[in-house]
Design a protein around this motif. Structure first.
Motif, PDB file in Angstrom:
ATOM      1  N   ASP A 116       0.758  -1.184   0.066  1.00 42.80           N
ATOM      2  CA  ASP A 116      -0.060  -0.176  -0.167  1.00 42.80           C
ATOM      3  C   ASP A 116       1.007   1.051  -0.060  1.00 42.80           C
ATOM      4  OD1 ASP A 116       0.741   0.728   2.793  1.00 42.80           O
ATOM      5  OD2 ASP A 116      -1.259   0.304   3.616  1.00 42.80           O
ATOM      6  N   PRO A 117       0.444   2.369  -0.119  1.00 41.87           N
ATOM      7  CA  PRO A 117       1.369   3.607  -0.056  1.00 41.87           C
ATOM      8  C   PRO A 117       2.238   3.958   0.848  1.00 41.87           C
ATOM      9  CG  PRO A 117      -1.053   4.199  -0.780  1.00 41.87           C
ATOM     10  CD  PRO A 117      -1.242   2.703  -0.277  1.00 41.87           C
ATOM     11  N   HIS A 118       1.655   3.209   2.192  1.00 42.90           N
ATOM     12  CA  HIS A 118       2.996   3.375   3.219  1.00 42.90           C
ATOM     13  C   HIS A 118       3.727   2.366   3.249  1.00 42.90           C
ATOM     14  CE1 HIS A 118      -0.251   6.083   5.302  1.00 42.90           C
ATOM     15  NE2 HIS A 118       0.678   6.788   4.761  1.00 42.90           N
ATOM     16  N   GLY A 119       3.624   1.179   2.502  1.00 39.96           N
ATOM     17  CA  GLY A 119       4.452   0.211   2.511  1.00 39.96           C
ATOM     18  C   GLY A 119       4.187  -1.137   3.047  1.00 39.96           C
ATOM     19  N   ILE A 120       2.814  -1.286   3.625  1.00 41.15           N
ATOM     20  CA  ILE A 120       2.370  -2.517   3.879  1.00 41.15           C
ATOM     21  C   ILE A 120       2.334  -3.520   2.968  1.00 41.15           C
ATOM     22  CG2 ILE A 120       0.393  -3.667   5.253  1.00 41.15           C
ATOM     23  CD1 ILE A 120      -0.359  -1.112   6.483  1.00 41.15           C
ATOM     24  N   PRO A 121       3.234  -4.699   3.097  1.00 41.59           N
ATOM     25  CA  PRO A 121       3.212  -5.869   2.181  1.00 41.59           C
ATOM     26  C   PRO A 121       1.734  -6.506   2.007  1.00 41.59           C
ATOM     27  CG  PRO A 121       4.463  -6.547   4.190  1.00 41.59           C
ATOM     28  CD  PRO A 121       3.862  -5.114   4.141  1.00 41.59           C
ATOM     29  N   LEU A 122       1.171  -6.456   0.923  1.00 40.66           N
ATOM     30  CA  LEU A 122      -0.148  -7.264   0.841  1.00 40.66           C
ATOM     31  C   LEU A 122      -0.026  -8.282  -0.290  1.00 40.66           C
ATOM     32  CD1 LEU A 122      -2.242  -3.973   0.534  1.00 40.66           C
ATOM     33  CD2 LEU A 122      -1.692  -5.190   2.517  1.00 40.66           C
ATOM     34  N   GLU A 123      -1.018  -9.263  -0.208  1.00 48.58           N
ATOM     35  CA  GLU A 123      -0.873 -10.444  -1.055  1.00 48.58           C
ATOM     36  C   GLU A 123      -2.386 -10.705  -1.293  1.00 48.58           C
ATOM     37  OE1 GLU A 123       1.785 -13.648  -0.221  1.00 48.58           O
ATOM     38  OE2 GLU A 123       0.004 -14.941  -0.017  1.00 48.58           O
ATOM     39  N   PHE A 124      -2.585 -10.939  -2.632  1.00 47.81           N
ATOM     40  CA  PHE A 124      -4.062 -11.044  -3.293  1.00 47.81           C
ATOM     41  C   PHE A 124      -4.283 -12.149  -4.079  1.00 47.81           C
ATOM     42  CE2 PHE A 124      -3.883  -6.572  -2.332  1.00 47.81           C
ATOM     43  CZ  PHE A 124      -5.241  -6.431  -1.806  1.00 47.81           C
ATOM     44  N   TYR A 125      -5.163 -13.123  -3.605  1.00 45.50           N
ATOM     45  CA  TYR A 125      -5.319 -14.448  -4.477  1.00 45.50           C
ATOM     46  C   TYR A 125      -6.956 -14.604  -4.627  1.00 45.50           C
ATOM     47  CZ  TYR A 125      -6.775 -16.728  -0.403  1.00 45.50           C
ATOM     48  OH  TYR A 125      -7.589 -17.053   0.683  1.00 45.50           O
ATOM     49  N   ALA A 126      -7.368 -15.429  -5.488  1.00 49.62           N
ATOM     50  CA  ALA A 126      -8.867 -15.844  -5.488  1.00 49.62           C
ATOM     51  C   ALA A 126      -8.968 -17.219  -5.035  1.00 49.62           C
ATOM     52  CB  ALA A 126      -9.380 -15.758  -7.118  1.00 49.62           C
ATOM     53  N   ARG A 127      -8.244 -18.147  -4.992  1.00 48.33           N
ATOM     54  CA  ARG A 127      -8.577 -19.529  -4.395  1.00 48.33           C
ATOM     55  C   ARG A 127      -7.528 -20.129  -3.790  1.00 48.33           C
ATOM     56  NH1 ARG A 127     -12.719 -18.146  -5.486  1.00 48.33           N
ATOM     57  NH2 ARG A 127     -14.194 -18.399  -7.071  1.00 48.33           N
ATOM     58  N   MET A 128      -7.591 -20.909  -2.663  1.00 45.83           N
ATOM     59  CA  MET A 128      -6.676 -21.718  -1.723  1.00 45.83           C
ATOM     60  C   MET A 128      -7.533 -23.006  -1.768  1.00 45.83           C
ATOM     61  SD  MET A 128      -5.848 -20.991   2.179  1.00 45.83           S
ATOM     62  CE  MET A 128      -5.018 -19.402   1.851  1.00 45.83           C
ATOM     63  N   ASP A 129      -6.477 -24.008  -1.686  1.00 40.36           N
ATOM     64  CA  ASP A 129      -6.862 -25.431  -1.487  1.00 40.36           C
ATOM     65  C   ASP A 129      -7.846 -25.532  -0.289  1.00 40.36           C
ATOM     66  OD1 ASP A 129      -5.142 -25.690  -3.362  1.00 40.36           O
ATOM     67  OD2 ASP A 129      -3.534 -27.004  -2.069  1.00 40.36           O
ATOM     68  N   ARG A 130      -8.838 -26.321  -0.927  1.00 35.67           N
ATOM     69  CA  ARG A 130      -9.964 -26.567   0.237  1.00 35.67           C
ATOM     70  C   ARG A 130      -9.725 -27.745   0.883  1.00 35.67           C
ATOM     71  NH1 ARG A 130     -13.190 -22.432   1.702  1.00 35.67           N
ATOM     72  NH2 ARG A 130     -14.038 -21.131  -0.051  1.00 35.67           N
ATOM     73  N   LEU A 131      -9.886 -27.942   2.436  1.00 32.75           N
ATOM     74  CA  LEU A 131      -9.620 -29.065   3.225  1.00 32.75           C
ATOM     75  C   LEU A 131     -10.847 -29.440   3.810  1.00 32.75           C
ATOM     76  CD1 LEU A 131      -6.413 -27.832   5.242  1.00 32.75           C
ATOM     77  CD2 LEU A 131      -6.490 -29.095   3.102  1.00 32.75           C
ATOM     78  N   ALA A 132     -10.921 -30.722   4.326  1.00 32.57           N
ATOM     79  CA  ALA A 132     -12.352 -31.407   4.789  1.00 32.57           C
ATOM     80  C   ALA A 132     -12.614 -30.362   6.072  1.00 32.57           C
ATOM     81  CB  ALA A 132     -12.180 -32.760   5.150  1.00 32.57           C
ATOM     82  N   PRO A 133     -13.802 -30.483   6.268  1.00 33.88           N
ATOM     83  CA  PRO A 133     -14.184 -29.583   7.620  1.00 33.88           C
ATOM     84  C   PRO A 133     -14.045 -30.375   8.640  1.00 33.88           C
ATOM     85  CG  PRO A 133     -16.283 -30.630   6.513  1.00 33.88           C
ATOM     86  CD  PRO A 133     -15.054 -30.849   5.513  1.00 33.88           C
ATOM     87  N   ILE A 134     -13.506 -29.514   9.756  1.00 34.97           N
ATOM     88  CA  ILE A 134     -13.130 -30.173  11.108  1.00 34.97           C
ATOM     89  C   ILE A 134     -13.849 -29.642  12.222  1.00 34.97           C
ATOM     90  CG2 ILE A 134     -10.807 -31.142  10.322  1.00 34.97           C
ATOM     91  CD1 ILE A 134      -9.764 -28.481  11.795  1.00 34.97           C
ATOM     92  N   HIS A 135     -14.951 -28.726  12.082  1.00 37.19           N
ATOM     93  CA  HIS A 135     -15.516 -27.746  12.870  1.00 37.19           C
ATOM     94  C   HIS A 135     -16.163 -28.922  13.868  1.00 37.19           C
ATOM     95  CE1 HIS A 135     -18.519 -27.718   9.721  1.00 37.19           C
ATOM     96  NE2 HIS A 135     -19.487 -27.601  10.661  1.00 37.19           N
ATOM     97  N   GLN A 136     -16.557 -29.970  13.378  1.00 32.75           N
ATOM     98  CA  GLN A 136     -17.464 -30.668  14.193  1.00 32.75           C
ATOM     99  C   GLN A 136     -16.476 -32.124  14.977  1.00 32.75           C
ATOM    100  OE1 GLN A 136     -20.867 -31.830  11.971  1.00 32.75           O
ATOM    101  NE2 GLN A 136     -22.185 -30.530  13.020  1.00 32.75           N
ATOM    102  N   GLN A 137     -15.197 -31.940  14.492  1.00 28.50           N
ATOM    103  CA  GLN A 137     -14.273 -32.967  15.190  1.00 28.50           C
ATOM    104  C   GLN A 137     -13.796 -32.492  16.548  1.00 28.50           C
ATOM    105  OE1 GLN A 137     -11.382 -34.597  12.749  1.00 28.50           O
ATOM    106  NE2 GLN A 137     -12.470 -34.205  10.895  1.00 28.50           N
ATOM    107  N   TYR A 138     -14.725 -32.524  17.355  1.00 24.56           N
ATOM    108  CA  TYR A 138     -14.295 -31.950  18.834  1.00 24.56           C
ATOM    109  C   TYR A 138     -13.097 -32.497  19.540  1.00 24.56           C
ATOM    110  CZ  TYR A 138     -18.520 -29.330  18.044  1.00 24.56           C
ATOM    111  OH  TYR A 138     -19.691 -28.564  17.517  1.00 24.56           O
ATOM    112  N   ALA A 139     -12.775 -33.561  19.378  1.00 26.55           N
ATOM    113  CA  ALA A 139     -11.467 -33.946  19.912  1.00 26.55           C
ATOM    114  C   ALA A 139     -10.323 -33.084  19.539  1.00 26.55           C
ATOM    115  CB  ALA A 139     -11.262 -35.593  19.588  1.00 26.55           C
ATOM    116  N   LEU A 140     -10.333 -32.379  18.567  1.00 30.16           N
ATOM    117  CA  LEU A 140      -9.330 -31.653  17.823  1.00 30.16           C
ATOM    118  C   LEU A 140      -9.192 -30.338  18.704  1.00 30.16           C
ATOM    119  CD1 LEU A 140      -9.572 -32.222  14.000  1.00 30.16           C
ATOM    120  CD2 LEU A 140      -8.054 -33.246  15.733  1.00 30.16           C
ATOM    121  N   TYR A 141     -10.374 -29.960  19.526  1.00 36.56           N
ATOM    122  CA  TYR A 141     -10.531 -28.431  20.055  1.00 36.56           C
ATOM    123  C   TYR A 141      -9.496 -28.484  21.373  1.00 36.56           C
ATOM    124  CZ  TYR A 141     -14.196 -27.131  17.314  1.00 36.56           C
ATOM    125  OH  TYR A 141     -15.128 -26.459  16.303  1.00 36.56           O
TER     126      TYR A 141
END
Length: 326
Positions: A116-141
């Motif tokens: 940006d104009p002050h020098g903050i490094p930015l990165e832009f993309y449209a797609r990232m690899d999708r992983l399987a959902p884990i939000h209901q794998q409560y043993a991982l919390y």
């Protein structure tokens, strides 16, 4: 300076913040902090890099830890709507005479870096690899049970200029702090995803990364984390809180990782989806601005932050200061 009218039809569509890369001096210590203590999930790692995601996230990573001799912050990542908007984003920065460098990023589609104009490094993309959902794998919390990355806060040497530029990108101001003596912005909170902020700007020597925040289920998770940190060797890494912000109404805790990178644990802010939502103004000297309960922040919170790689910070142009704890 007045808050600019929101730009509801920017040149390209940023969906939300996505990820940050931090350079750390000791991957093993950082892993113990972010994985064993906070509870982020490892999605890939080698001798030089660890990729992490939080429990609700389907994207491959929200945090990248990269080993290096000098700890610092690298790119702040943002996801755009699609490949067409990625091209429009690159054109926007080129037309602003800002650098556009197309780079290969593991687990991401076409990606470009800029500043940006002050020098903050930015990165832009449209797609990232999708992983399987884990939000209901409560043993991982584990740890503080982080659900998702929530926002960045950066020191800016000129908050008015930062707000004006990010307004061009479609970021809308939700709350702001004004210095009554000068009429200038001391801090501002701006969003794309419909929370209080994706990126906030705080007056100070910059650009520097003030903190990265992770959303957790409840304030009780923060209490659990404090108990865990205080009994597993991390008590000195607790910097500020717990408390409730006046700005954002969120329950918060600020902690520092082994290299001093500041992390906020955050929950309970409010929805900001309506495009005509009016920003909330705060006075710089209001003690409830920082903490609704009136407790001021420590001096370190106003003065310390992570340097951005390859960018020398400059002093703030606004000489104003809120209440600071002794």
């Amino acid at each position: 300076m007045p808050i600019p009218a929101p730009n509801l039809y920017p040149a390209f569509n940023i969906v939300r913040l996505s990820h940050v890369e931090l350079v750390v001096s000791d991957l093993a210590k950082s892993r113990a902090f972010y994985v064993d203590t906070l509870g982020l999930q490892v999605t890939d790692e080698d001798r030089e890099t660890i990729y992490l995601r939080a429990m609700e996230e389907r994207g491959h990573h929200c945090l990248v830890l990269r080993r290096g001799d000098t700890p610092c912050a690298r790119d702040l990542g943002f996801k755009v709507y699609d490949e067409d908007h990625l091209e429009k984003a690159a054109q926007f920065f080129t037309e602003k005479s800002l650098p556009v460098e197309w780079v290969d990023r593991p687990f991401q589609s076409r990606t470009f870096r800029t500043r940006d104009p002050h020098g903050i490094p930015l990165e832009f993309y449209a797609r990232m690899d999708r992983l399987a959902p884990i939000h209901q794998q409560y043993a991982l919390y584990k740890g503080v049970k982080p659900l998702r990355i929530d926002h960045f806060n950066v020191f800016s040497p000129n908050v008015d200029e930062s707000v004006a530029f990010y307004n061009d990108l479609g970021f809308r101001v939700t709350e702001y702090t004004e210095d009554e003596a000068s009429g200038r912005l001391w801090a501002a909170w701006t969003h794309r995803k419909g929370g209080v902020h994706d990126i906030a700007f705080t007056n100070g020597t910059g650009p520097r990364l003030h903190h990265t925040a992770f959303w957790v289920p409840t304030p009780l998770n923060i209490i659990d984390l404090l108990d865990l940190m205080s009994t597993t060797g991390w008590v000195d890494n607790i910097e500020r809180g717990p408390g409730r912000h006046g700005i954002s109404n969120a329950f918060f805790l600020y902690i520092r990782d082994p290299d001093g990178h500041r992390i906020e644990i955050y929950c309970s802010d409010y929805q900001t989806v309506d495009p005509d939502l009016e920003p909330i103004k705060w006075d710089l000297k209001d003690p409830q601005r920082q903490t609704l309960w009136g407790a001021p922040a420590p001096r370190s919170w106003f003065e310390e932050g992570s340097l951005f790689e390859g960018q020398a910070p400059v002093p703030a142009q606004l000489d104003a200061q809120p209440i600071i704890a002794p």
